[in-house]
Design a protein around this motif. Structure first.
Motif, PDB file in Angstrom:
ATOM      1  N   MET A 160     -26.568  29.808  90.824  1.00 37.40           N
ATOM      2  CA  MET A 160     -26.239  28.979  89.681  1.00 37.40           C
ATOM      3  C   MET A 160     -25.345  29.728  88.695  1.00 37.40           C
ATOM      4  O   MET A 160     -24.532  29.130  88.038  1.00 37.40           O
ATOM      5  CB  MET A 160     -27.506  28.516  88.968  1.00 37.40           C
ATOM      6  CG  MET A 160     -28.426  27.651  89.813  1.00 37.40           C
ATOM      7  SD  MET A 160     -27.695  26.144  90.443  1.00 37.40           S
ATOM      8  CE  MET A 160     -27.545  25.182  89.003  1.00 37.40           C
TER       9      MET A 160
ATOM     10  N   ASN B  41     -21.323  31.391  92.270  1.00 36.74           N
ATOM     11  CA  ASN B  41     -21.420  31.349  93.728  1.00 36.74           C
ATOM     12  C   ASN B  41     -20.304  32.175  94.356  1.00 36.74           C
ATOM     13  O   ASN B  41     -19.516  32.812  93.653  1.00 36.74           O
ATOM     14  CB  ASN B  41     -21.431  29.903  94.243  1.00 36.74           C
ATOM     15  CG  ASN B  41     -20.135  29.164  93.973  1.00 36.74           C
ATOM     16  OD1 ASN B  41     -19.089  29.747  93.685  1.00 36.74           O
ATOM     17  ND2 ASN B  41     -20.203  27.846  94.078  1.00 36.74           N
TER      18      ASN B  41
ATOM     19  N   GLU C 112     -17.603  29.840  91.217  1.00 36.34           N
ATOM     20  CA  GLU C 112     -17.970  28.702  90.370  1.00 36.34           C
ATOM     21  C   GLU C 112     -19.266  28.998  89.639  1.00 36.34           C
ATOM     22  O   GLU C 112     -20.194  29.564  90.203  1.00 36.34           O
ATOM     23  CB  GLU C 112     -18.151  27.446  91.230  1.00 36.34           C
ATOM     24  CG  GLU C 112     -16.919  27.052  91.991  1.00 36.34           C
ATOM     25  CD  GLU C 112     -17.214  26.020  93.060  1.00 36.34           C
ATOM     26  OE1 GLU C 112     -16.356  25.156  93.252  1.00 36.34           O
ATOM     27  OE2 GLU C 112     -18.278  26.086  93.710  1.00 36.34           O
ATOM     28  N   ARG C 113     -19.313  28.579  88.391  1.00 34.82           N
ATOM     29  CA  ARG C 113     -20.514  28.760  87.569  1.00 34.82           C
ATOM     30  C   ARG C 113     -21.106  27.401  87.260  1.00 34.82           C
ATOM     31  O   ARG C 113     -20.417  26.519  86.778  1.00 34.82           O
ATOM     32  CB  ARG C 113     -20.170  29.484  86.269  1.00 34.82           C
ATOM     33  CG  ARG C 113     -19.650  30.879  86.496  1.00 34.82           C
ATOM     34  CD  ARG C 113     -19.145  31.496  85.201  1.00 34.82           C
ATOM     35  NE  ARG C 113     -18.388  32.692  85.470  1.00 34.82           N
ATOM     36  CZ  ARG C 113     -18.899  33.915  85.439  1.00 34.82           C
ATOM     37  NH1 ARG C 113     -20.165  34.095  85.157  1.00 34.82           N
ATOM     38  NH2 ARG C 113     -18.141  34.954  85.686  1.00 34.82           N
ATOM     39  N   ARG C 114     -22.406  27.242  87.569  1.00 37.20           N
ATOM     40  CA  ARG C 114     -23.091  25.988  87.287  1.00 37.20           C
ATOM     41  C   ARG C 114     -24.108  26.152  86.170  1.00 37.20           C
ATOM     42  O   ARG C 114     -24.712  25.188  85.738  1.00 37.20           O
ATOM     43  CB  ARG C 114     -23.776  25.483  88.548  1.00 37.20           C
ATOM     44  CG  ARG C 114     -22.760  25.122  89.640  1.00 37.20           C
ATOM     45  CD  ARG C 114     -23.408  24.689  90.916  1.00 37.20           C
ATOM     46  NE  ARG C 114     -24.279  23.548  90.728  1.00 37.20           N
ATOM     47  CZ  ARG C 114     -25.194  23.177  91.605  1.00 37.20           C
ATOM     48  NH1 ARG C 114     -25.352  23.851  92.719  1.00 37.20           N
ATOM     49  NH2 ARG C 114     -25.954  22.132  91.370  1.00 37.20           N
TER      50      ARG C 114
ATOM     51  N   PHE D 177     -32.986  21.673  90.775  1.00 42.24           N
ATOM     52  CA  PHE D 177     -31.892  21.617  91.740  1.00 42.24           C
ATOM     53  C   PHE D 177     -32.357  21.750  93.183  1.00 42.24           C
ATOM     54  O   PHE D 177     -31.561  21.600  94.092  1.00 42.24           O
ATOM     55  CB  PHE D 177     -30.856  22.705  91.423  1.00 42.24           C
ATOM     56  CG  PHE D 177     -30.246  22.524  90.068  1.00 42.24           C
ATOM     57  CD1 PHE D 177     -29.232  21.604  89.865  1.00 42.24           C
ATOM     58  CD2 PHE D 177     -30.704  23.254  88.983  1.00 42.24           C
ATOM     59  CE1 PHE D 177     -28.679  21.427  88.611  1.00 42.24           C
ATOM     60  CE2 PHE D 177     -30.156  23.087  87.724  1.00 42.24           C
ATOM     61  CZ  PHE D 177     -29.143  22.166  87.547  1.00 42.24           C
TER      62      PHE D 177
END
Length: 77
Positions: free
Chosen positions: A1, A4, A8-10, A63
């Motif tokens: 999270m 990745n 990408e940062r979630r 999630f």
């Protein structure tokens, strides 16, 4: 999270979450006398690991967790 393989940062952590940030910076794996990492988190500092553990539980609940290869979604193996 947090990031990745694609970068990408979630999940973003607010800079005001100082204790959580310290958890991310200071919590580490236990090691054997030769310096090899073991499978357990070092919880010798009683102030560390609680917030990052709690965040991990929240992420798993919100999630879900990916099934292992060949597993069915929703079924933990």
């Amino acid at each position: 999270m947090l990031r990745n393989h694609s970068g990408e940062r979630r999940l973003l952590v607010d800079p005001g979450c100082k204790e959580l940030i310290q958890d991310f910076e200071r919590v580490h794996w236990k090691s054997d006398p030769h310096g090899n990492a073991l499978a357990d988190i070092d919880k010798s500092d009683v102030k560390r690991s609680h917030l990052s553990d709690a965040l991990g539980y929240m992420i798993a609940k919100e999630f879900g967790m990916r099934p292992k290869a060949g597993g069915r979604p929703g079924i933990m193996q």
